[in-house]
Design a protein around this motif. Structure first.
Motif, PDB file in Angstrom:
ATOM      1  N   LYS A 196       0.855  -1.178   0.000  1.00 62.68           N
ATOM      2  CA  LYS A 196       0.000   0.000   0.000  1.00 62.68           C
ATOM      3  C   LYS A 196       0.894   1.231   0.000  1.00 62.68           C
ATOM      4  O   LYS A 196       1.764   1.375   0.857  1.00 62.68           O
ATOM      5  CB  LYS A 196      -0.890  -0.003   1.242  1.00 62.68           C
ATOM      6  N   ARG A 215      -7.339  -2.245   7.609  1.00 60.72           N
ATOM      7  CA  ARG A 215      -8.275  -1.598   6.679  1.00 60.72           C
ATOM      8  C   ARG A 215      -8.333  -2.364   5.367  1.00 60.72           C
ATOM      9  O   ARG A 215      -9.380  -2.444   4.736  1.00 60.72           O
ATOM     10  CB  ARG A 215      -7.869  -0.141   6.450  1.00 60.72           C
ATOM     11  N   GLY A 273     -11.542  -4.381   3.827  1.00 55.48           N
ATOM     12  CA  GLY A 273     -12.097  -3.901   2.575  1.00 55.48           C
ATOM     13  C   GLY A 273     -12.416  -2.417   2.633  1.00 55.48           C
ATOM     14  O   GLY A 273     -13.111  -1.893   1.773  1.00 55.48           O
ATOM     15  N   LEU A 274     -11.925  -1.734   3.649  1.00 59.45           N
ATOM     16  CA  LEU A 274     -12.103  -0.279   3.709  1.00 59.45           C
ATOM     17  C   LEU A 274     -11.146   0.403   2.739  1.00 59.45           C
ATOM     18  O   LEU A 274     -11.414   1.480   2.244  1.00 59.45           O
ATOM     19  CB  LEU A 274     -11.841   0.226   5.126  1.00 59.45           C
ATOM     20  N   ASP A 275     -10.024  -0.246   2.483  1.00 61.72           N
ATOM     21  CA  ASP A 275      -9.054   0.249   1.507  1.00 61.72           C
ATOM     22  C   ASP A 275      -8.733  -0.877   0.541  1.00 61.72           C
ATOM     23  O   ASP A 275      -8.839  -2.047   0.905  1.00 61.72           O
ATOM     24  CB  ASP A 275      -7.735   0.609   2.199  1.00 61.72           C
ATOM     25  N   ALA A 276      -8.330  -0.515  -0.665  1.00 65.47           N
ATOM     26  CA  ALA A 276      -7.832  -1.525  -1.592  1.00 65.47           C
ATOM     27  C   ALA A 276      -6.317  -1.432  -1.602  1.00 65.47           C
ATOM     28  O   ALA A 276      -5.767  -0.342  -1.456  1.00 65.47           O
ATOM     29  CB  ALA A 276      -8.384  -1.268  -2.976  1.00 65.47           C
ATOM     30  N   PRO A 277      -5.620  -2.558  -1.730  1.00 70.89           N
ATOM     31  CA  PRO A 277      -4.163  -2.484  -1.773  1.00 70.89           C
ATOM     32  C   PRO A 277      -3.687  -1.836  -3.065  1.00 70.89           C
ATOM     33  O   PRO A 277      -4.392  -1.873  -4.072  1.00 70.89           O
ATOM     34  CB  PRO A 277      -3.725  -3.945  -1.702  1.00 70.89           C
TER      35      PRO A 277
END
Lengths: 288, 360, 355
Positions: free
Chosen positions: B9, B45, B49-53
Motif C-alpha cells: 500500500k 483496513r 475492505g475499507l481500503d484496496a491495496p
C-alpha cells in the motif's frame, strides 16, 4: 479515508451533474455567447469578437465599480474578522449562556438579504428610522440618501451587523475544539492573556479563520441586494458596486453584449481570487 | 481462510505496507504487534475492505475479494474509541447488526442475551452507553461485533483506552470468547505483554513489513531477526555488538570473554547479541554463566520485582530481577547471563542461533 | 521544591453535599515530603484526578486547606502556586521552536535573556533534546513533545512541585521505558517533589517512593511499593496491585489454622487476633507454590507469558492463580502450598493488624 473501487458513485452524482448543467453551465454558455456578439434585438446577432471585453476593461466606470468593490471588501474584512474574533473569545464556553449566545449570533444570518436591506433602509431614515432620527436629534446631519460618506457608512454597518456572526460562529467552533489542558498549561507557564491568544488560540483558529476570510471575501465581493435596497447604488454612483452596475447595464440599458462581457470578467476575478485563497489554504495544510 | 498475497500500500508516494503475505485460518486469534505507525491499522483496513491495496491481492476462502467493499464482506470491527449508538440502549446496540441483517426478534433476543451474558452486560441492557463506564462501553461494542457473527472480526487496540486492571480482565476473557466461534480474529496492539496474554498467533510489524508470523510464544522465544526480537520485548531488549575471534568474544567497550561451548562453531566476524531483561541476574546460578560489570543508572521497584537500568560501555540495558534490589545510581554491580539465553544476530540482523537449528 | 500538606481536604462537585456519597473526594489528610516522588493510583472515578487538580489549583476544595512548605495556598491561583504540570496529551506551542517552548515560561516572568539562554540550554541537555533546539515543536514525536512539556517545568528554578496527569498514555511501550527511567534519574539527581497520577500499577510502582492507592474517593493505603505488595491493607489494594492480583478466599479461623473448605492452612502466627465479620485469606500468586505437596487442585488454564507462566487452578469453587517460573514444569497431580510469609488475613476486607 480513501474511496473503494467502483464506478457506481457516478450514477449517484448524475442527477446533480444534470442539474448543474441546466442551472449553471447552459446559462453560462449563453452569457459567453452574448459576450462575443452584438444585437439590436429581433434575434439578429453580429460577431463582435473581443470588442466588448476591451471596452469594459478600458472603461472608467468599470474601474470605479471594481475599486469600490475592493475597498468595500477590504473594509468589512478589516472590521468583521477582528471583531468576530473578539466576540468569539468573549463568548461563554459552558453553561446556559452557550445556547443563548449561539442563537443570538445566528439570528442575523437567518434573515433574507432583501429584508436586511429594508430593515436598514427604514432604520436609517431621518423621519421615521430609529438610527436616523436619533442622529438627527443629536445634531448630526446624517442623510444616507444624499451624502456618499453616510451611504457607505450605512452599507458597511449593515454588512457588519449581518455577517460578523458568521465569523464569530466559525471562530467559536475553532476555540471550543482546544482542549482545556492547553489553557491550564498556559496558566502554569504564566502566560499573559495576549500570549494565550497569540500562541494557543490563534494557531488553533488558523484554519477556520482562512475559511471565514474566504467566505466573507467572496460574499462581500458579490454584494448586491442590500445596497440595492438601501441606496439603489447612490447617491450618484457612490455605492454602485460591480453587481449593481452590471444590472444597470444589462436591464437598465439593455446592452446585452457589454453586460455579458462584464459578468464574465467579474466571474473570472472571483474565480482567480478564490483560487489564490484555496492555494494559500492547501499550502498551509501541507505545511502542517 | 483469509489470505493476503504480496499486498503493498502506497499513500502519497510513501509506502505504508510493503509486500505482505499472510494466511489466517478460521477459528484463530491473530495478534498484529508493532509500534505506532508500523502499519497495523493500514493492514486491518485492507483486510476489512475499507481500503484496496496498491498491489497484491486479498483472498477469502479461496475467492479473490480484492477491492470488494466492506459492506459486501462479512466483517466486524472494534476500535480504540468506544463507538456505540448513544441514543440506543445497550440491548438495541447489540441487536443493531442483526436488525440490519433482518433476523427475527426471537433469534435477536436469544443472541443478544447470550452475548450480554458472555460479556457481563446483562444488568445494563436497558441503559444507554453513555451512562456506562468505559469498560462497559467497550464490552457493548465487543458484544455487537460478536452477534454480527462475521467471518472476520478486527479489533484495533480495543483496550488501549481502558484502565490497566480492566484491560487485564478483558484480556483474560477475550480468548475464551474468541474460542467459542469459528471466526478469524485479528487483534492489533502496541504492547508485547498484551500479545503474550492473548496467546494465539502473532505477526510482528515494523515499518510496514511483517517480520515474523507464528505461534505467539514461539515468536517471542525464537525471533527470526533482531527487529522482531526488539519489537517483541517489554522491557526493551538488551543488545550489544561483539566480534568473534577464534575462542574470544570481543564486546563493544573492550571486555573480552571466552566463547561459550555451544557457540564455538560460529564463523569469526561481527554479531549483535540480544538477551531479555528477565534473563539477567545478580547472582551466579551455574558456573557456565557470563559475568559482566555494569553501572546502575536507575532502579525501579514494583514490590515483587526490580527493574534495574544499567549502562555497559555505550549500551543501555535493563535487568528484571525478582525481589527488591536497591542500588544507588552510578554503583557498579556484577551481572550474570546464561549463554544459552543469548540470541545472536549476524551483521544483517538475522538470527544465527535459529539458522543453526534449521541446519541441524 | 516544597513539602505538601493536605489538611482535611474534601471535595464535592455538586452544591450542598450532605452525605459521604456526594463527595468525589472524601477526607484526605496527609503530609507529603519535600523532594518525594508520589503516585496517585486507582481506577477511573476514584478521585485521583480531583486530588491532583486541587493541588494544581484548578479546583478549589469544598473543605480543608492545602499548604506548600507550611504556607496556605488554598486560595492562590494556579500561576501563584508555582507548580509545573505534564498532561495526558502533550501540550506544546505548535508555532514555536523547541527552544522557544522552553523559554516561554521564563520570558513570561521577565527573566533576563542571558539567564534564559543558560537555563534553556541546561534543560535541553537534561531532557536529551539539545540537538532539536531549533526545530519547530509540531514536527516532533509524542514522546519528544511530552519531554518538552516536562522541560517547561524543569526550566523554572522556583517550582514547588511537578505534577503528572497520566503522562505516558499516548506513548509507545518502548518509549515508555526510556521516558520513565529518564524521569526517575531526574528525580534522583535533582530531588523534585513529584506527584504522578495513573491507573497503571507498573508506572505508579516504578516511579514512586510512596504510592497512594485510591478507591471510591478515599485513600485506602499509602505505602512503598514493597508494603503494597507484601501487606496490602485492603483487599482492593491486593487486587489492584499485582498482575494477576492477590488471591482472596473466604476462610474460617481456628487455633492458628485457616480452613478453606475441607482443607487446613497453617497461619504464620498462631496468636491471630480474633476478628468479627467476613474473614478472608489473601495470598499473592507469587507466594503460591505449585508442586506435589499441599492441597490438591485442578488446573483450569495455563497462560505462558514468556518470562513466567500464570497457572489458573481451581480449589473447589475457588480460583487460585499461581505464578510458575519460566523453566518450571507443571506436575501431573498438582497441589498448591502457601508460603506463610505471603499470607494476609482480612476482616470485612480490611487487613487484620498484629498478625
Amino acid at each position: 479515508m480513501e474511496k473503494t473501487w467502483n464506478n457506481k458513485a457516478w450514477f449517484m452524482v448524475l442527477p446533480v451533474l444534470l442539474l448543474v448543467a441546466f442551472s449553471a453551465v447552459i446559462p453560462l454558455m449563453t452569457v459567453v455567447n452574448y459576450s462575443v456578439q452584438d444585437t439590436f434585438g429581433n434575434n439578429q446577432f453580429f460577431w463582435a469578437g473581443t470588442e466588448w471585453f476591451e471596452e469594459i476593461l478600458h472603461s472608467e466606470r468599470f474601474h470605479a465599480a471594481l475599486g469600490r468593490n475592493l475597498v468595500f471588501s477590504f473594509i468589512i474584512l478589516a472590521i468583521e474578522v477582528p471583531l468576530g474574533i473578539v466576540i468569539a473569545l468573549n463568548m461563554p464556553r459552558k453553561g446556559w449562556g452557550v445556547p443563548v449566545c449561539l442563537v443570538l449570533m445566528a439570528l442575523p444570518l437567518l434573515i433574507p438579504w432583501n429584508v436586511v436591506g429594508t430593515i436598514w433602509q427604514v432604520f436609517g431614515r431621518v423621519d421615521i428610522g430609529l438610527l436616523g432620527y436619533t442622529l438627527a436629534k443629536l445634531g448630526i446631519n446624517y442623510n444616507y440618501v444624499q451624502n456618499p460618506m453616510h451611504a457607505w457608512f450605512t452599507v458597511i454597518i449593515m454588512d457588519i451587523w449581518h455577517w460578523t456572526s458568521l465569523v464569530v460562529l466559525l471562530c467559536y467552533a475553532g476555540l471550543v475544539s482546544i482542549p482545556d489542558a492547553f489553557y491550564q498549561a498556559a496558566k502554569i507557564d504564566g502566560a499573559s492573556r495576549w500570549a494565550v491568544f497569540r500562541y494557543i488560540q490563534l494557531p488553533k483558529m488558523n484554519r477556520v479563520l482562512l475559511i471565514a476570510v474566504l467566505l466573507r471575501f467572496m460574499d462581500s465581493f458579490m454584494i448586491y441586494t442590500e445596497p440595492f435596497v438601501v441606496t439603489g447604488g447612490g447617491p450618484g454612483n457612490s455605492t454602485t458596486f460591480l453587481s449593481i452596475d452590471l444590472v444597470k447595464v444589462a436591464v437598465g440599458q439593455f446592452d446585452l453584449g457589454p453586460a455579458a462581457a462584464m459578468s464574465i470578467i467579474y466571474f473570472l476575478i472571483i474565480l482567480l481570487l478564490s483560487w489564490v485563497f484555496y492555494t494559500i489554504m492547501t499550502n498551509y495544510d501541507a505545511e502542517r | 481462510m483469509l489470505e493476503l498475497r504480496n499486498v503493498s500500500k502506497v499513500v502519497g508516494g510513501k509506502p505504508h505496507l510493503s509486500d505482505i503475505s499472510l494466511t489466517l485460518e478460521h477459528a484463530t486469534l491473530n495478534v498484529l504487534l508493532g509500534p505506532t505507525l508500523s502499519g497495523k491499522t493500514s493492514l486491518m483496513r485492507i483486510m476489512a475492505g475499507l481500503d484496496a491495496p496498491t498491489s497484491g491481492s486479498v483472498w477469502f476462502d479461496g475467492k479473490d475479494v480484492t477491492g470488494v467493499p466492506v459492506q459486501k464482506r462479512s466483517v466486524a470491527m472494534v476500535y480504540q474509541q468506544f463507538i456505540n449508538y448513544p441514543a440506543f440502549t445497550v440491548y438495541e446496540n447489540i441487536a443493531s447488526p442483526m436488525r440490519v441483517a433482518g433476523a427475527d426478534s426471537a433469534t435477536i433476543d436469544r443472541e443478544v442475551r447470550k452475548a450480554a451474558e458472555l460479556l457481563k452486560l446483562t444488568p445494563f441492557l436497558d441503559r444507554t452507553p453513555l451512562s456506562l463506564s468505559g469498560g462497559q462501553q467497550q464490552r457493548t461494542a465487543l458484544a455487537r461485533a460478536i452477534v454480527k457473527n462475521a467471518k472476520l472480526v478486527l479489533l484495533d487496540e480495543p483496550l488501549a483506552n481502558l484502565d490497566y486492571k480492566l484491560r487485564e480482565e478483558l484480556r483474560q476473557e477475550l480468548p475464551k470468547i474468541f474460542a467459542e466461534s469459528g471466526t478469524i480474529f485479528v487483534y492489533a496492539t502496541t504492547e508485547p505483554h498484551e500479545a503474550l496474554l492473548l496467546g494465539g498467533n502473532t505477526a510482528t510489524l515494523s515499518e510496514g513489513r511483517i517480520t515474523q508470523f507464528g505461534p505467539t510464544i514461539d515468536v517471542f522465544r525464537k525471533p527470526d531477526d533482531l527487529i522482531t526480537a526488539q519489537t517483541f520485548a517489554d522491557p526493551p531488549l538488551n543488545t550489544i555488538a561483539l566480534a568473534k575471534f577464534g575462542k574470544v568474544f570481543q564486546l563493544e567497550g573492550g571486555v573480552a570473554l571466552p566463547v561459550p561451548a555451544h557457540l564455538a562453531e560460529f564463523a569469526d566476524g561481527t554479531y549483535t547479541i540480544g538477551f531479555q531483561p528477565h534473563h539477567v541476574a545478580t547472582v551466579r546460578t551455574n558456573p557456565g554463566e557470563i559475568g559482566l560489570k555494569a553501572t546502575v543508572t536507575a532502579t525501579e521497584i514494583t514490590g515483587s520485582e526490580s527493574y534495574v537500568h544499567l549502562s555497559f560501555a555505550d549500551a543501555r540495558w535493563t535487568m528484571l530481577a525478582h525481589g527488591i534490589h536497591i542500588y544507588t545510581p552510578d554503583e557498579e554491580i556484577e551481572i550474570f547471563i546464561d549463554p544459552r539465553n543469548l540470541m545472536i544476530f549476524d551483521a544483517s540482523g538475522n538470527s544465527v542461533t535459529r539458522r543453526q537449528k534449521l541446519a541441524a | 521544591m516544597a513539602r505538601i500538606d493536605l489538611n482535611h481536604i474534601r471535595h464535592a462537585y455538586g452544591p450542598n453535599p450532605k452525605s459521604d456519597k456526594d463527595y468525589a473526594l472524601k477526607e484526605v489528610h496527609h503530609s507529603w515530603e519535600d523532594g518525594g516522588a508520589y503516585a496517585l493510583l486507582g481506577p477511573s472515578g476514584c478521585g485521583k484526578t480531583t486530588l491532583l487538580n486541587i493541588i494544581s489549583g484548578l479546583i478549589h476544595p469544598s473543605h480543608g486547606q492545602l499548604l506548600f512548605n507550611g504556607e496556605d495556598v488554598t486560595n492562590l491561583s494556579t500561576q501563584e502556586r508555582n507548580i509545573a504540570q505534564v498532561f495526558q496529551f502533550p501540550v506544546i506551542y505548535d508555532t514555536m521552536t523547541v527552544y522557544d517552548n522552553l523559554a516561554f515560561p521564563l520570558r513570561n516572568r521577565g527573566v533576563p535573556e542571558a539567564e534564559i539562554d543558560r537555563k534553556v540550554r541546561e534543560t535541553l541537555e537534561m531532557i536529551d533534546l539539545a540537538s532539536w533546539a531549533k526545530k519547530k515543536a509540531r514536527g516532533l514525536t509524542a514522546d519528544q513533545k511530552q519531554k518538552i512539556s516536562l522541560g517547561r517545568g524543569l526550566v523554572r528554578s522556583d517550582v514547588n512541585a511537578i505534577l503528572f496527569d497520566e503522562p505516558l498514555t499516548v506513548i509507545d511501550p518502548h518509549m515508555k521505558w526510556v521516558l520513565r527511567s529518564q524521569l526517575k534519574q531526574l528525580h534522583q539527581r535533582f530531588g523534585y517533589t513529584m506527584v504522578y497520577v495513573t491507573h497503571d500499577q507498573t508506572e505508579a510502582l516504578t516511579f514512586a517512593q510512596k504510592v497512594v492507592v485510591m478507591y471510591d474517593g478515599e485513600i485506602v493505603q499509602i505505602g512503598t511499593p514493597e508494603e503494597l505488595f507484601e501487606r496490602p491493607k485492603h483487599t482492593f489494594v491486593g487486587y489492584f496491585i499485582g498482575s494477576p492480583g492477590m488471591n482472596v478466599m473466604p476462610v474460617k479461623l481456628a487455633g492458628g489454622m485457616a480452613q478453606i473448605g475441607s482443607h487446613q492452612i497453617q497461619l504464620p502466627s498462631p496468636a491471630m487476633p480474633v476478628a468479627a465479620g467476613k474473614i478472608e485469606l489473601g495470598i499473592r500468586p507469587e507466594y503460591v507454590r505449585l508442586g506435589r505437596l499441599g492441597i490438591p487442585v485442578k488446573i483450569a488454564k495455563v497462560e505462558d507469558i514468556g518470562r513466567h507462566k500464570i497457572v489458573r487452578t481451581r480449589l473447589e469453587n475457588q480460583e487460585i492463580a499461581v505464578i510458575v517460573g519460566e523453566g518450571q514444569d507443571i506436575p501431573a497431580e498438582p497441589h498448591v502450598a502457601f508460603d506463610p510469609k505471603g499470607i494476609n488475613i482480612y476482616a470485612d476486607s480490611w487487613r487484620v493488624e498484629g498478625q
